[in-house]
Design a protein around this motif. Sequence first.
Motif, mmCIF file in Angstrom:
data_model
loop_
_atom_site.group_PDB
_atom_site.id
_atom_site.type_symbol
_atom_site.label_atom_id
_atom_site.label_comp_id
_atom_site.label_asym_id
_atom_site.label_seq_id
_atom_site.Cartn_x
_atom_site.Cartn_y
_atom_site.Cartn_z
ATOM 1 N N THR A 147 38.284 48.326 30.305
ATOM 2 C CA THR A 147 36.703 48.504 30.925
ATOM 3 C C THR A 147 36.273 47.380 31.347
ATOM 4 O O THR A 147 35.475 47.331 32.245
ATOM 5 C CB THR A 147 35.906 49.330 29.756
ATOM 6 O OG1 THR A 147 36.497 50.501 29.304
ATOM 7 C CG2 THR A 147 34.630 49.673 30.309
ATOM 8 N N GLN A 148 36.534 46.333 30.551
ATOM 9 C CA GLN A 148 35.845 45.203 30.840
ATOM 10 C C GLN A 148 36.655 44.493 32.053
ATOM 11 O O GLN A 148 35.869 43.908 33.013
ATOM 12 C CB GLN A 148 36.337 43.944 29.842
ATOM 13 C CG GLN A 148 35.304 44.009 28.408
ATOM 14 C CD GLN A 148 35.606 43.209 27.591
ATOM 15 O OE1 GLN A 148 36.668 42.389 27.501
ATOM 16 N NE2 GLN A 148 34.617 43.016 26.510
ATOM 17 N N ILE A 149 38.114 44.800 32.350
ATOM 18 C CA ILE A 149 38.585 44.494 33.631
ATOM 19 C C ILE A 149 37.968 45.083 34.635
ATOM 20 O O ILE A 149 37.642 44.479 35.848
ATOM 21 C CB ILE A 149 40.106 44.830 33.362
ATOM 22 C CG1 ILE A 149 40.783 43.860 32.493
ATOM 23 C CG2 ILE A 149 40.808 44.666 34.821
ATOM 24 C CD1 ILE A 149 42.240 44.437 31.896
ATOM 25 N N VAL A 150 37.872 46.496 34.589
ATOM 26 C CA VAL A 150 37.190 47.335 35.705
ATOM 27 C C VAL A 150 35.589 46.782 35.989
ATOM 28 O O VAL A 150 35.377 46.547 37.204
ATOM 29 C CB VAL A 150 37.275 48.841 35.416
ATOM 30 C CG1 VAL A 150 36.426 49.670 36.598
ATOM 31 C CG2 VAL A 150 38.627 49.306 35.302
ATOM 32 N N ILE A 151 34.889 46.560 35.208
ATOM 33 C CA ILE A 151 33.506 46.009 35.236
ATOM 34 C C ILE A 151 33.627 44.792 36.124
ATOM 35 O O ILE A 151 32.685 44.426 36.877
ATOM 36 C CB ILE A 151 32.874 46.048 33.929
ATOM 37 C CG1 ILE A 151 32.603 47.417 33.270
ATOM 38 C CG2 ILE A 151 31.407 45.415 33.968
ATOM 39 C CD1 ILE A 151 31.993 47.539 32.011
ATOM 40 N N SER A 152 34.700 43.896 35.523
ATOM 41 C CA SER A 152 34.590 42.584 36.334
ATOM 42 C C SER A 152 34.750 42.550 37.756
ATOM 43 O O SER A 152 34.327 42.119 38.533
ATOM 44 C CB SER A 152 35.935 41.699 35.459
ATOM 45 O OG SER A 152 35.496 41.571 34.264
ATOM 46 N N PHE A 153 36.061 43.625 37.966
ATOM 47 C CA PHE A 153 36.192 43.901 39.407
ATOM 48 C C PHE A 153 35.050 44.522 40.167
ATOM 49 O O PHE A 153 34.810 44.312 41.402
ATOM 50 C CB PHE A 153 37.611 44.658 39.714
ATOM 51 C CG PHE A 153 38.693 44.069 39.183
ATOM 52 C CD1 PHE A 153 39.073 42.767 39.990
ATOM 53 C CD2 PHE A 153 39.562 44.246 38.281
ATOM 54 C CE1 PHE A 153 40.127 42.042 39.825
ATOM 55 C CE2 PHE A 153 40.851 43.588 37.892
ATOM 56 C CZ PHE A 153 41.010 42.440 38.662
ATOM 57 N N LEU A 154 34.282 45.328 39.552
ATOM 58 C CA LEU A 154 33.140 45.913 39.959
ATOM 59 C C LEU A 154 32.065 44.767 40.387
ATOM 60 O O LEU A 154 31.421 45.015 41.214
ATOM 61 C CB LEU A 154 32.500 47.053 39.039
ATOM 62 C CG LEU A 154 31.316 47.758 39.507
ATOM 63 C CD1 LEU A 154 31.586 48.563 40.921
ATOM 64 C CD2 LEU A 154 30.725 48.837 38.320
ATOM 65 N N MET A 155 31.957 44.070 39.473
ATOM 66 C CA MET A 155 30.848 42.772 39.739
ATOM 67 C C MET A 155 31.179 42.272 41.165
ATOM 68 O O MET A 155 30.674 41.773 41.749
ATOM 69 C CB MET A 155 30.924 42.140 38.344
ATOM 70 C CG MET A 155 30.225 42.431 37.329
ATOM 71 S SD MET A 155 30.363 41.333 36.066
ATOM 72 C CE MET A 155 29.538 42.411 34.596
#
Length: 602
Positions: A290-298
Amino acid sequence: MKNIRQTLSTIGKMLSPLKKSIPSIFLIFIFLLIDVYCNLTLPSYTADIVDVGIQNTDFNYIISVGTMMMTMVLIGVLATIALSYFSSKVSAAYGRDLREISYEKILKFSNFELNKISRSSLITRNTNDVYQIQIFLGLLFTTILFAPILGIGSIIKAMELGTDLLWIIVVTFASVAILLGIIFIRTVPYFKVMQELIDKINQTSREILMGMPVIKAFIRQDYEEERFEKTNEEFKEVNLHVFKTLFLMIPAMTMILNVMIVLILYFGAYDAINGKILTGTIIAFIQYSTQIVISFLMLGGFTIMIPRILVSGRRVGEVLNTEISISDGPIDKIDENPTIEFKNVGYSYPGSEKETLKDISFKLEKGKTTAIIGGTGSGKSTILNLIPRLQDVTEGQILVNDKNIKEYKLSTLRERISYTPQKAILFQGTVRSNMQVGKEDATDEEIEKALNIAQVDFIESLDDEVTQGASNFSGGQKQRLSIARSIMDKRDFYLFDDCFSALDMNTEAKVKENLKDLKESSSILIISQRISTIMDADEIIVLDEGKIIDKGGHDYLYKNCDIYKEIVSSQIERSEDLIYDNEETASFTIDSSSIKKAAGGK
């Protein structure tokens, strides 16, 4: 190569305000690393609680690890608060300093630069565009730097868990990249259009507001409403297109994130049943994923912002990189009793094939009043703009004490010149503050003396309010205040650009009589269309289509210059009011009744 150097120079100029904030930026990086570290340790603690504490029903272990988690959460919260505080402080200070740098550059613009970049566009660039860059800088510290560090750290932590579920992260990443690519392609071209439309809205609004009297007089309100509505509608349509596309990203990303979690739970369940992975590890893997996806989302959100930031940066950079066409010379001193001489001066506006001024030659000397008269568009105001170097000659030269005017520093030159423009411009404040524009340290006695000379008899005190645009004064009152301001300080040259046009004949005569004292120690140059304003000048220059047709005294020109005689005749209705003193020289006087009948104004 030249473009690369120019780009690097622009970046250097735009980053220069950050030098003051280096200590704060250093603290931002420290709090950023602390925040990332706290976020990366929390999933590991969760896994330990599930796999060890809950699995072994070890309540003390759960309390111990839970306490560590709460401590990390607290440290992370404090680091986030500090990070937000310092990033806001740095970005706000940067926006302030960049606006200052840009504004200082704009103040150095000559008429040429102001015509090159419109005033409405300069307002947008120094407000909206700088604000966009300021927002980007704030996001840079809190999001753009945070996201890749968190993402890379999460990938490393997820790999350390030793699962075979990493392919799910790869598929998720590819899906996010494709989605962001589609959004990027669909929105990029519109950001430049948005900024241009903001310029257009500002320009249209400014034009309508300034032209309100004309609009009302010709009952054009409906037409102007439609014109503004059309521009506003264009801006709305572009915004809708952009933000409809951008807002699709949130539900799409949510769906991708949920699908990823379902896949991890589905395939992770088989591994857990077969004993290949522990339950806590699955939970930790979900959190890291989730943190990886949120990072890429940012980062994706930032990527979408890039076009708008680049457009704003380019527009602000254009202001900072604009070459000033009028610059200082080396000489910082002008001798006493200076003279100004126009020597075969010519001027053409940029892009114009026709010369505005051709072969202009005359001289301004102490104790002499020179006047210029001519038809509209004959180049009268252009001559005045050339003296304080608001514009520079394109042919010939202007000499101050026999030295080219370009050799003097602008401040040295302009502090010897008083310029009263055609349009009376007053600033919001009080009468006193407006008068102190002419002389910063002027006393109340000096101000009152100047006001008396300019026949300002309509104010109650120096603290009377001057509203924005001086809308609480009439045209004639504004002109008198403008004249008073221009004579606040002693100058060698007084330039009056048709600034008596709104005065009645009686008031004009009194003001001119009071101004005679200036002539003793200075030179006066008056531009006017009124014969009554210029007829007593020592030398009158008649302009026509940018050329000097003739020059001399009133009597001489009336007898020898057809254009001048035509102007006189058009302003004085009855030729019998002319009383010739000497038939041979054709000298005459005009009685007060004739003067009152003279037509004024451009």
